[in-house]
Motif scaffolding. Sequence first.
Motif, PDB file in Angstrom:
ATOM      1  N   ASP A   1       5.132  -8.691  -1.310  1.00  0.00           N
ATOM      2  CA  ASP A   1       3.780  -8.726  -1.864  1.00  0.00           C
ATOM      3  C   ASP A   1       2.760  -8.167  -0.881  1.00  0.00           C
ATOM      4  N   LYS A   2       3.130  -8.076   0.430  1.00  0.00           N
ATOM      5  CA  LYS A   2       2.230  -7.513   1.453  1.00  0.00           C
ATOM      6  C   LYS A   2       3.055  -6.620   2.384  1.00  0.00           C
ATOM      7  N   PRO A   3       3.387  -5.421   1.919  1.00  0.00           N
ATOM      8  CA  PRO A   3       4.233  -4.540   2.722  1.00  0.00           C
ATOM      9  C   PRO A   3       3.593  -4.091   4.027  1.00  0.00           C
ATOM     10  N   ASP A   4       2.251  -4.219   4.178  1.00  0.00           N
ATOM     11  CA  ASP A   4       1.624  -3.862   5.451  1.00  0.00           C
ATOM     12  C   ASP A   4       1.887  -4.923   6.516  1.00  0.00           C
ATOM     13  N   ILE A   5       2.272  -6.134   6.084  1.00  0.00           N
ATOM     14  CA  ILE A   5       2.615  -7.200   7.028  1.00  0.00           C
ATOM     15  C   ILE A   5       4.128  -7.294   7.214  1.00  0.00           C
TER      16      ILE A   5
END
Length: 653
Positions: free
Chosen positions: A489-493
């Motif tokens: 849900d948060k590929p940047d993290i």
Amino acid sequence: MPPPQEVKSSLRYPCPFILILLLLSLTLILNTARPAAALTSADVVYYGSYPQSGTSPDFNEEPVLWRVLEVSGDKTALMLSEKLLDSGVPFNPDYSNTDPYYCWWSESEIRKFLNGKEYVESVSADVTKITVRNPKPYSFYEKAFSVGEGGGIIKADVDNSSAWGAPTGPKTTDKIFLLSLSDVDSSDPSSEPLAKGRKYGFVDDNSRKAELTDYALSQGAEIEGNNKYGYWWLRSLHSAGGIGNVPLHFMAMDILPDGMINSFHHFMMVFGLRPAFRLNLKNIIFTSPAAGGKQDGLTASLHKQTYASNDKGKYEHKLTLATNTYKLASADLTSGDFSISNGAVNLDVKVRYSGASTGVGYHLAAAVTSGDRALYYGRIKSLAAAADKSGDVTFTIPEYKSGEEFYLFVEGRNNNGDNKTDFASKPICLIGPGRKITPLSEDVEEPAPKTTAIEVTPSALTIVKGYATQLSVIFAPEGTSEKIIWSSDKPDIAAVDSSTGVVKALGTGTAVITASTPGGKTSSCAVTVTEKTQAEGIVLTPASMTMYKGTKEKITVSFNGIAEQPLVWSSSDEKIAKVDGQGNVTTLSEGKCMIKASTADGAASAECAVKVTPDSGGGSGGGSGGCNAGLGLGALALLTLLPCAVRKNKGGK
């Protein structure tokens, strides 16, 4: 008292009244003992599947409907497809108008296409010198029938007597064949007073008309007028000419779209194929309504079977065949009085059984039949667990009449739904004379169980920015395996590889990694990414895992800030799981334990928490190839779960 001679005479020549009584009694006995036939010429049966409706290349695989032409005394049924299922195969491309064997059924390419792996070379092959080919990349037999369904088809001796003066071709042995002229001609004088065609329901041109499927039309089937009805081949040969200057020549026969019998089409023409075969009725446990007869779920009362007729007034059936894939060793009626003198009664029945096959999707089932037609049916007990192999079961038969038969059997995951063939164990007859039911000669292919749930392991983890780790999936129930699609849900993290489940920590914060199956089952792992520097020591991957009893997994080790060196492995409870010197964990019983790896001097150690579930053989999967497969990051030292790394000073503090 009459003299002895008169007594003998009286017994030898009974009076007409006594004779009538004897005949009526005998008739009653015979009628009571004779079971009702399930399949008759008033019935149609769904059997196998084939591409039928739709447009290229997306044709729908649909159950094939077959007409029952005849039920023979040898317990076989002659079946004919209701529609023209395929086309695009010439009778024989190596044609010769003046050599009859070029259009013999024994040398036909259609015969090879229809039979596939079951094709038997003609006894005349050494004479004709014809190399029979199948011009298609598939055969009808393999495409239409599963292994179990193919096992229920008899390899029959086919009479290839020709018609109207043509030389007779040799007999063949075929599983799938075409009808002959005598099969469809109701006025054939050679078979009067009851022509085969009339016997099989071909009483006029209209009765011989056959609809084309979309798929047959796409294969080049010849049409005339609209596309609804097509030409279809017979296997009979016809001769013409031989008068004056007209040479004798030969042609294969066919049926025109309007149902007329034709003898003047060249056998290079591409006509529709209407396959026929002989079904072995000895393999049938019972027939049931094609749709709605076998209700899902368990029941305490058997369901009445209601047979529906189609638009042609024929009753639609599906079959349940006996197979050795499933077993039931014994069954005994422990309560329930079947001694009925008149009428029908409601019965509460208790049965004790043993030696039943068990597994996910398996169940014990019961049926009340008249002959081999089901009157009542129900799934009465789950056989999902090994403990269900033997036991007692109580249920109700809503209506039972004297003379009907009562069977118990095991059904597995080969219960295929409406219009599809089912498979079950050889049944045990608890009431009634019982029919002789023969299991299929081959075991059927058991489908994998459907996934009911998946579990991502670990379910939560903390990982340092810049590092990566592998997630895996456990499937339920045992033996399930499906493609897994991973997402974040948060590929940047925390980014995740969609096919392997490898998580890369890219930025600090939290993210949820989700695993999904095509069938809609999901499970997630909560990921926390920190900036904290990895402590010196050893790291075990995974830091925790859930395993099935009787399975094996490997724990991977990475060394952080210390030299690589041999480790000492141990288990906190070897009754639950043991570990060897390479970190391979083998589970033995249900429970929880810790697997520990330590350096020889005890300066560094790490632990992996292991949970063992009672199921066996489930394993992990989802395309990850195990806990640490497919990382491709250069060094396993990058794999880190901070809570499992411990560094001691030399003083052991």
